[in-house]
Design a protein around this motif. Sequence first.
Motif, PDB file in Angstrom:
ATOM      1  N   HIS A 112       0.807  -1.228   0.000  1.00 46.28           N
ATOM      2  CA  HIS A 112       0.000   0.000   0.000  1.00 46.28           C
ATOM      3  C   HIS A 112       0.837   1.274   0.000  1.00 46.28           C
ATOM      4  O   HIS A 112       0.386   2.321   0.457  1.00 46.28           O
ATOM      5  N   GLU A 129      -5.463   3.499   3.189  1.00 47.02           N
ATOM      6  CA  GLU A 129      -6.909   3.460   2.974  1.00 47.02           C
ATOM      7  C   GLU A 129      -7.257   3.806   1.529  1.00 47.02           C
ATOM      8  O   GLU A 129      -8.148   3.191   0.925  1.00 47.02           O
ATOM      9  N   GLN A 132      -6.412   0.746  -0.554  1.00 50.17           N
ATOM     10  CA  GLN A 132      -7.411  -0.313  -0.395  1.00 50.17           C
ATOM     11  C   GLN A 132      -8.686   0.013  -1.161  1.00 50.17           C
ATOM     12  O   GLN A 132      -9.295  -0.867  -1.781  1.00 50.17           O
TER      13      GLN A 132
END
Length: 364
Positions: A112, A129, A132
């Motif tokens: 990520h 985030e 994702q």
Amino acid sequence: MAAATPVIPIIDISAAGTDELDVAKALVDAAAEHGFVYIKNTGKDITAQQISNAFDLSRALFASPIEEKQKCTIQKNNQGWSGMHTETLDPSSQRVGDYKEAFNFGPFTPAHAAQQPLPSTLAAAQVAEIAQFRGACHTLCERLLHLFGAGLGVAPPDFFAASHEPDRPSGSILRFLYYPAPTAVQSSSSSSSAIEAGEVRAGAHSDYGSVTLLFRLRGQAGLEILTRAGAWEPVPVCPPGTEDDPSPPILVNIGDLLSYWTNGLLRSTVHRVTFEGDGSGGKKVIGESNSEPRYSIVYFCHPTNDTQLTAVPSTRVKEFKGGLAEANGGNPYAERKVLTADEHLKMRLQATYLQMYEKDGKTA
């Protein structure tokens, strides 16, 4: 009084007891007629909380100091931040570029981590985030592409999905968008950026890739599509029957490449974002307004760069008589001009970011 709006179907893609092939055929029919379709019940793919969190991240990102955003200025790889008037989606008719800011996110590493500059104001957890959410968007697109293949009777039905491998180079982009309130634009010290009659927030255009996911916030007006009759009509954020859903349905539209693949059977419909009632010719939808800043989130799903835009092996496509030009009325990119997905993307980006490409004398 609300304007008449196109009746874009709302399809529950996960309804209990529904045959997947029926869902697939309904998606194809909607894409063939409108080029747009609302989808709901996507909780196993993307939850309402994920969408809400993404909008919170978007607000924080655009609130970053201008110096931070400028460190991430968009490059020819289509990743990074673009400021007001940087992008011109309809260069043939726009006096100035679009009245918006945007931040484009390319691929992240498996851990990520971003592979592009990001504002230092974003914490590591926020970056993860975003990564994702981008991954969840791509997974949903692969599911939709499989359904389109099934609905067209393609053998195998993953003909489209197989060309969208997330780990191979492609033009797929997660985009956060911010449109300042019209009053903020009008009070700008730059007279060249003040809104004139007939101008729009984002110029008329079709999308460059295969399928697009559009996330919007309740009450925020502006999106219009060009109908088959040649009229601009608004697309409500919450069509009738979805007002009480946890979040507005996701709006899906067909891009140029999926239209190429299907010889125009699936329409790549021209659309724009207006100032809605402030001299742009926009039409109102009851309960929607442009008085506040407008935020939206888009995922543009592209096939891998080297994908050949060959005809899809589908009887329905072979029997379709309309062709690209007729199906995509008003779309200047309806004619097939390129051979691969990467060639098409570069052609479109050069037209959109003309100043970027002209400043060093290079073309895409």
